[in-house]
Enzyme design. Structure first.
Site, PDB file in Angstrom:
ATOM      1  N   ARG A 234      49.147 -11.854  -0.275  1.00 29.29           N
ATOM      2  CA  ARG A 234      50.115 -11.178   0.587  1.00 29.29           C
ATOM      3  C   ARG A 234      49.542 -11.135   1.998  1.00 29.29           C
ATOM      4  O   ARG A 234      48.345 -10.864   2.180  1.00 29.29           O
ATOM      5  CB  ARG A 234      50.391  -9.741   0.103  1.00 29.29           C
ATOM      6  CG  ARG A 234      51.287  -9.639  -1.131  1.00 29.29           C
ATOM      7  CD  ARG A 234      52.736 -10.083  -0.865  1.00 29.29           C
ATOM      8  NE  ARG A 234      53.558  -9.989  -2.061  1.00 29.29           N
ATOM      9  CZ  ARG A 234      53.805 -10.985  -2.916  1.00 29.29           C
ATOM     10  NH1 ARG A 234      53.282 -12.186  -2.702  1.00 29.29           N
ATOM     11  NH2 ARG A 234      54.591 -10.793  -3.959  1.00 29.29           N
ATOM     12  N   ASP A 258      49.320 -18.919   2.809  1.00 27.54           N
ATOM     13  CA  ASP A 258      50.656 -19.180   2.248  1.00 27.54           C
ATOM     14  C   ASP A 258      51.537 -17.954   2.455  1.00 27.54           C
ATOM     15  O   ASP A 258      52.700 -17.953   2.076  1.00 27.54           O
ATOM     16  CB  ASP A 258      50.503 -19.488   0.748  1.00 27.54           C
ATOM     17  CG  ASP A 258      51.824 -19.898   0.098  1.00 27.54           C
ATOM     18  OD1 ASP A 258      52.522 -20.744   0.694  1.00 27.54           O
ATOM     19  OD2 ASP A 258      52.159 -19.371  -0.981  1.00 27.54           O
ATOM     20  N   GLU A 263      56.174 -12.187   7.515  1.00 23.49           N
ATOM     21  CA  GLU A 263      56.864 -13.385   7.029  1.00 23.49           C
ATOM     22  C   GLU A 263      58.352 -13.181   6.759  1.00 23.49           C
ATOM     23  O   GLU A 263      59.120 -14.148   6.763  1.00 23.49           O
ATOM     24  CB  GLU A 263      56.177 -13.936   5.780  1.00 23.49           C
ATOM     25  CG  GLU A 263      56.290 -13.065   4.537  1.00 23.49           C
ATOM     26  CD  GLU A 263      55.671 -13.726   3.305  1.00 23.49           C
ATOM     27  OE1 GLU A 263      54.510 -14.139   3.353  1.00 23.49           O
ATOM     28  OE2 GLU A 263      56.387 -13.817   2.284  1.00 23.49           O
ATOM     29  N   HIS A 295      54.970 -19.482   1.880  1.00 22.45           N
ATOM     30  CA  HIS A 295      55.076 -18.796   0.590  1.00 22.45           C
ATOM     31  C   HIS A 295      55.604 -19.725  -0.509  1.00 22.45           C
ATOM     32  O   HIS A 295      56.602 -19.428  -1.167  1.00 22.45           O
ATOM     33  CB  HIS A 295      55.965 -17.553   0.716  1.00 22.45           C
ATOM     34  CG  HIS A 295      55.578 -16.464  -0.248  1.00 22.45           C
ATOM     35  ND1 HIS A 295      55.457 -15.159   0.100  1.00 22.45           N
ATOM     36  CD2 HIS A 295      55.254 -16.518  -1.562  1.00 22.45           C
ATOM     37  CE1 HIS A 295      55.100 -14.443  -0.948  1.00 22.45           C
ATOM     38  NE2 HIS A 295      54.961 -15.263  -1.981  1.00 22.45           N
TER      39      HIS A 295
HETATM   40  P1  NAD Z   1      47.081  -9.638 -11.351  1.00 23.33           P
HETATM   41  O1  NAD Z   1      47.665  -8.273 -11.415  1.00 23.33           O
HETATM   42  O2  NAD Z   1      46.934 -10.425 -12.605  1.00 23.33           O
HETATM   43  O3  NAD Z   1      45.622  -9.561 -10.671  1.00 23.33           O
HETATM   44  C1  NAD Z   1      45.354  -8.820  -9.525  1.00 23.33           C
HETATM   45  C2  NAD Z   1      43.878  -8.469  -9.569  1.00 23.33           C
HETATM   46  O4  NAD Z   1      43.558  -7.806  -8.344  1.00 23.33           O
HETATM   47  C3  NAD Z   1      43.535  -7.514 -10.723  1.00 23.33           C
HETATM   48  O5  NAD Z   1      42.437  -8.002 -11.458  1.00 23.33           O
HETATM   49  C4  NAD Z   1      43.203  -6.206 -10.001  1.00 23.33           C
HETATM   50  O6  NAD Z   1      42.221  -5.429 -10.681  1.00 23.33           O
HETATM   51  C5  NAD Z   1      42.672  -6.754  -8.680  1.00 23.33           C
HETATM   52  N1  NAD Z   1      42.613  -5.741  -7.640  1.00 23.33           N
HETATM   53  C6  NAD Z   1      43.436  -4.677  -7.447  1.00 23.33           C
HETATM   54  N2  NAD Z   1      43.006  -3.963  -6.391  1.00 23.33           N
HETATM   55  C7  NAD Z   1      41.901  -4.592  -5.915  1.00 23.33           C
HETATM   56  C8  NAD Z   1      41.013  -4.349  -4.838  1.00 23.33           C
HETATM   57  N3  NAD Z   1      41.158  -3.279  -4.041  1.00 23.33           N
HETATM   58  N4  NAD Z   1      39.990  -5.214  -4.631  1.00 23.33           N
HETATM   59  C9  NAD Z   1      39.823  -6.284  -5.438  1.00 23.33           C
HETATM   60  N5  NAD Z   1      40.635  -6.572  -6.479  1.00 23.33           N
HETATM   61  C10 NAD Z   1      41.661  -5.732  -6.708  1.00 23.33           C
HETATM   62  O7  NAD Z   1      47.933 -10.429 -10.271  1.00 23.33           O
HETATM   63  P2  NAD Z   1      48.090 -12.008 -10.124  1.00 23.33           P
HETATM   64  O8  NAD Z   1      49.208 -12.486 -10.989  1.00 23.33           O
HETATM   65  O9  NAD Z   1      46.748 -12.646 -10.245  1.00 23.33           O
HETATM   66  O10 NAD Z   1      48.602 -12.101  -8.609  1.00 23.33           O
HETATM   67  C11 NAD Z   1      47.796 -11.720  -7.516  1.00 23.33           C
HETATM   68  C12 NAD Z   1      48.649 -11.614  -6.278  1.00 23.33           C
HETATM   69  O11 NAD Z   1      49.132 -12.919  -5.928  1.00 23.33           O
HETATM   70  C13 NAD Z   1      49.955 -10.798  -6.455  1.00 23.33           C
HETATM   71  O12 NAD Z   1      49.724  -9.422  -6.228  1.00 23.33           O
HETATM   72  C14 NAD Z   1      50.872 -11.373  -5.435  1.00 23.33           C
HETATM   73  O13 NAD Z   1      50.788 -10.607  -4.259  1.00 23.33           O
HETATM   74  C15 NAD Z   1      50.303 -12.778  -5.177  1.00 23.33           C
HETATM   75  N6  NAD Z   1      51.240 -13.852  -5.557  1.00 23.33           N
HETATM   76  C16 NAD Z   1      51.537 -14.805  -4.641  1.00 23.33           C
HETATM   77  C17 NAD Z   1      52.387 -15.843  -4.977  1.00 23.33           C
HETATM   78  C18 NAD Z   1      52.704 -16.957  -3.997  1.00 23.33           C
HETATM   79  O14 NAD Z   1      53.686 -17.654  -4.189  1.00 23.33           O
HETATM   80  N7  NAD Z   1      51.916 -17.161  -2.964  1.00 23.33           N
HETATM   81  C19 NAD Z   1      52.946 -15.898  -6.256  1.00 23.33           C
HETATM   82  C20 NAD Z   1      52.619 -14.904  -7.179  1.00 23.33           C
HETATM   83  C21 NAD Z   1      51.755 -13.875  -6.823  1.00 23.33           C
END
Ligand code: NAD
Length: 330
Positions: A234, A258, A263, A295
């Protein structure tokens, strides 16, 4: 159930048409974003289906609640764009698609790394112009580099798995350790140690009040000179103004994003004939070592199919009141 889908693109329609065909539900596809001005369009519907750049804050939520909307279907994983407490206080339930091909996003992060490093985007254009010079196209071996992963959830782990294949040393910081990540050879260290020791830092944690601007001026100072930073999570995780300063002095050697803080005014739209009013992204685009995609990390056939299927399944979970981790409760 009658669903109003906002911010619809042709690819959404293609995959949702297939998923909805097997059900009794109907979808009205709308191209506009859901906001206070468009909230009236929800009249006569039971649910809204929204995406990452539909900002559902108090006013919009109150307006759609008045129209009788009780179900919010997020066709994405992140939910930072919805005021969850307010929505729940208004009696709405919110569902998301927590997992849809984490590999899609992880592979896109790797695409950003390889493109920035080996400059294939520049080489492609050069060769098309019959310029076969290699000047300024030098890259580095990813092999044996130290990669720092912030957030080892589904995407972070998928990313770790790929980078392990490159022969990298994997450091990670997360508030919870993942056995999967450890199995892929990830070594958990402090946040500062990830910043200090990594050649490449990739962000894979959610945006929330504790992670907002987690990379800022002071944090950039701790990093190696010429560090590569990749953000497919994000935009708000990085203080963009501070990142521009760090790029100007060469602290950040490569930036691949991305996602971008502002955005919602830009991404997913064709603005090629318009004047870009956002001076921050305009400045970012002037750097030769910055690569921006709009994105598209999630954007694979497999992910789009999974998003549509899970969103439709979420309607059934809601109707049957079945407990599911897809519901956002926080
Ligand atoms: P997920 O919930 O499986 O994993 C997120 C991880 O971040 C967890 O292990 C959590 O413990 C950790 N976390 C939370 N707070 C934290 C902190 N302060 N410091 C370090 N780690 C922390 O989520 P995911 O499916 O792996 O997705 C991650 C992120 O990717 C989503 O939140 C979303 O914003 C982003 N995303 C982007 C796209 C894209 O198209 N670019 C698509 C899907 C998701």
């Amino acid at each position: 159930m009658k669903i109003a889908m906002f911010n619809t693109k042709t690819y959404d329609k293609e995959f949702f048409d297939k998923a909805i065909a097997k059900t009794n539900h109907t979808i009205q596809y709308l191209e506009v974003s859901l906001n206070p001005t468009t909230a009236a369009l929800t009249q006569g519907f039971d649910a809204v289906c929204v995406f990452v750049n539909d900002y559902l804050q108090e006013e919009t939520l109150e307006l759609i609640a008045k129209q009788g909307i009780r179900l919010i279907l997020l066709r994405c994983a992140g939910f930072n764009n919805v005021n969850i407490e307010k929505a729940r206080a208004l009696g709405m339930r919110i569902y998301r698609v927590p997992a849809y091909s984490p590999q899609a996003v992880a592979e896109h992060a790797v695409a950003l790394i390889l493109t920035l490093n080996r400059k294939t985007h520049k080489a492609y254009n050069r060769v098309r112009e019959h310029n076969f010079s290699l000047e300024k196209l030098t890259g580095f071996d990813v092999y044996k580099k130290t990669v720092g992963i912030i957030g080892t959830g589904q995407i972070g782990v998928a990313f770790a798995q790929i980078m392990k294949g490159f022969g990298c040393t994997l450091l990670a910081y997360d508030v919870h350790q993942s056995q999967d990540a450890l199995n892929h050879g990830v070594q958990y260290v402090s946040f500062d140690e990830v910043l200090q020791k990594s050649d490449i830092i990739s962000l894979h944690c959610p945006l929330n009040p504790t992670t907002k601007h987690m990379l800022h001026k002071q944090q950039f100072k701790k990093m190696k000179d010429g560090v590569m930073i990749i953000n497919t999570s994000r935009g708000g995780l990085i203080n963009t103004i501070d990142a521009i300063q760090a790029l100007k002095v060469g602290k950040i050697g490569y930036l691949g994003i991305d996602v971008y803080e502002q955005e919602e005014h830009l991404f997913f739209k064709d603005l090629s004939e318009r004047i870009i009013e956002d001076d921050v992204i305009a400045r970012l685009m002037t750097f030769p070592n910055v690569l921006i995609t709009a994105h598209q990390g999630f954007f694979t056939n497999e992910a789009l199919e999974q998003i549509a299927e899970t969103t439709i399944a979420n309607i059934d979970y809601y109707i049957s009141n079945t407990k599911t981790n897809n519901e956002v409760i926080v």
